[in-house]
Write an enzyme that holds these catalytic residues in place. Sequence first.
Site, PDB file in Angstrom:
ATOM      1  N   LYS A  89       0.761  -1.362  -0.180  1.00  4.44           N
ATOM      2  CA  LYS A  89       0.082  -0.081   0.043  1.00  4.44           C
ATOM      3  C   LYS A  89       1.038   1.239  -0.044  1.00  4.44           C
ATOM      4  CE  LYS A  89      -4.380  -1.511   1.801  1.00  4.44           C
ATOM      5  NZ  LYS A  89      -4.172  -2.914   2.112  1.00  4.44           N
ATOM      6  N   GLU A 111      -9.829   7.465   3.796  1.00  2.00           N
ATOM      7  CA  GLU A 111     -11.064   6.547   4.477  1.00  2.00           C
ATOM      8  C   GLU A 111     -10.180   5.331   4.623  1.00  2.00           C
ATOM      9  OE1 GLU A 111     -11.012   6.640   1.119  1.00  2.00           O
ATOM     10  OE2 GLU A 111     -10.828   4.309   0.942  1.00  2.00           O
ATOM     11  N   SER A 377       1.992  -9.726  -0.983  1.00  2.00           N
ATOM     12  CA  SER A 377       1.535  -8.490  -0.803  1.00  2.00           C
ATOM     13  C   SER A 377       1.824  -7.801   0.530  1.00  2.00           C
ATOM     14  CB  SER A 377      -0.169  -8.411  -1.004  1.00  2.00           C
ATOM     15  OG  SER A 377      -0.647  -9.266  -0.403  1.00  2.00           O
TER      16      SER A 377
HETATM   17  C1  LIG Z   1      -4.983  -4.047   1.384  1.00  2.70           C
HETATM   18  C2  LIG Z   1      -4.357  -5.238   1.384  1.00  2.70           C
HETATM   19  C3  LIG Z   1      -4.957  -6.069   0.155  1.00  2.70           C
HETATM   20  C4  LIG Z   1      -6.225  -5.816  -0.779  1.00  2.70           C
HETATM   21  O1  LIG Z   1      -5.897  -4.821  -1.482  1.00  2.70           O
HETATM   22  P1  LIG Z   1      -5.640  -4.671  -2.926  1.00  2.70           P
HETATM   23  O2  LIG Z   1      -6.019  -3.197  -3.453  1.00  2.70           O
HETATM   24  O3  LIG Z   1      -6.576  -5.548  -3.686  1.00  2.70           O
HETATM   25  O4  LIG Z   1      -4.213  -4.986  -3.077  1.00  2.70           O
HETATM   26  C5  LIG Z   1      -4.034  -7.325   0.055  1.00  2.70           C
HETATM   27  N1  LIG Z   1      -2.890  -7.482   0.838  1.00  2.70           N
HETATM   28  C6  LIG Z   1      -2.532  -6.874   1.876  1.00  2.70           C
HETATM   29  C7  LIG Z   1      -1.330  -7.238   2.644  1.00  2.70           C
HETATM   30  C8  LIG Z   1      -3.273  -5.677   1.938  1.00  2.70           C
HETATM   31  O5  LIG Z   1      -2.694  -4.879   3.302  1.00  2.70           O
END
Ligand SMILES: *Cc1c(COP(=O)(O)O)cnc(C)c1O
Length: 393
Positions: A89, A111, A377
């Site tokens: 993010k 938000e 992610s």
């Molecule tokens: C917020 C988040 C997501 C989901 O958000 P996307 O916009 O779909 O990437 C996925 N993995 C993690 C670790 C997150 O913090």
Amino acid sequence: MTYNINEKGYYGEFGGAYIPEMLYPNVEELRLNYLKIMAEPSFKEAFDQLLKDYVGRPSPLYFAKRMSAKYKTKIYLKREDLNHTGAHKINNTVGQILMAQRLGKTRIIAETGAGQHGVATATVCALMGMECIVYMGEIDIARQAPNVARMKMLGAKVVPALSGSRTLKDATNEAIRDWINNPVDTHYIIGSVVGPHPYPDMVARFQAIVSEEIQWQLKEKEGTEKPTYVVACVGGGSNAAGAFYHYLEDTDVKLIAVEAAGKGVDSGESAATSILGKEGIIHGSKTLLMQTKDGQITEPYSISAGLDYPGVGPMHAHLYKTGRAEFMAITDDDAMLAGLELSKTEGIIPAIETAHSLAIFKYKTFKPEDIVVINLSGRGDKDLQNYIEYFDL
Ligand SMILES: *Cc1c(COP(=O)(O)O)cnc(C)c1O
């Protein structure tokens, strides 16, 4: 067929900007300027510098040897979990705070649902010395106390949304109301590839650093820029958009998007938006969303707060509709087990969102020569309490 956005702000039939007239000047200012600003050498230089020295990029592309042996294919993990603040993010919030500065804005609003995007936004506001207001549902504030504390430490003001179900949707309404009232000095940082055009495209471009790095990192390790598959979990879709971005038009590279099935796709407690969704408008864009027959948005459910979103970004709606990406839905149980498995086989505790994409090996077999890149992610620190309760640790 193109899988990128067109000049009108649509991916195929999805996207656009369905906004109240009072929001038009704000969105239009951004739309007219974002590509020009992103193309400026001084912008690129500042963005690259922060990604390197502050976020810690490039994130490694790690060959997961024991996982690969277990599933008899070549598995690489793109380590977004190693970024500052623990997920992808921050790539987007760094980009957007620089954008806000170039547009002459001094005040940032956002938000947040689970608080992850709020923390990433509060972080870059502290970095730049900018005022930061984060809207958050009253229920979410109670559920996500550690992230609320983080935002406060970082100097942000967390404002509770007290209306409706007092969750993300209501926080979004509050943020929009704020933006309408403060059009001149305020930039609204949206946290995923959702919202009215140009947000989905702008956020995808900031996250595209992920696939840009995969290309050269894979070239070094495998002699090719192209994996056989790129896999990512999808909430709103920003980490997937980043991991797919430079491969979108190259159909030699197969894309797999993994959604949260919650307690099962047909259980009524799920967040498998593309599979269950119908065309509709949410947060200013036309996309697929979970809704009742008369168009009321259905409450999504997933054990992972980051995938618990009733819509999906327009890019992903298009990837689904055209069949460019394969969509899989993974249950809470399968995700939790996959999270534990990665911890034990590779020494990496993933975020529960990410664990969904690791669970696909249970349902899909790959060839020994396939190169499967999974976008890792985020890290699992924030989910420890969930893991503790689920596995009775
Ligand atoms: C917020 C988040 C997501 C989901 O958000 P996307 O916009 O779909 O990437 C996925 N993995 C993690 C670790 C997150 O913090």
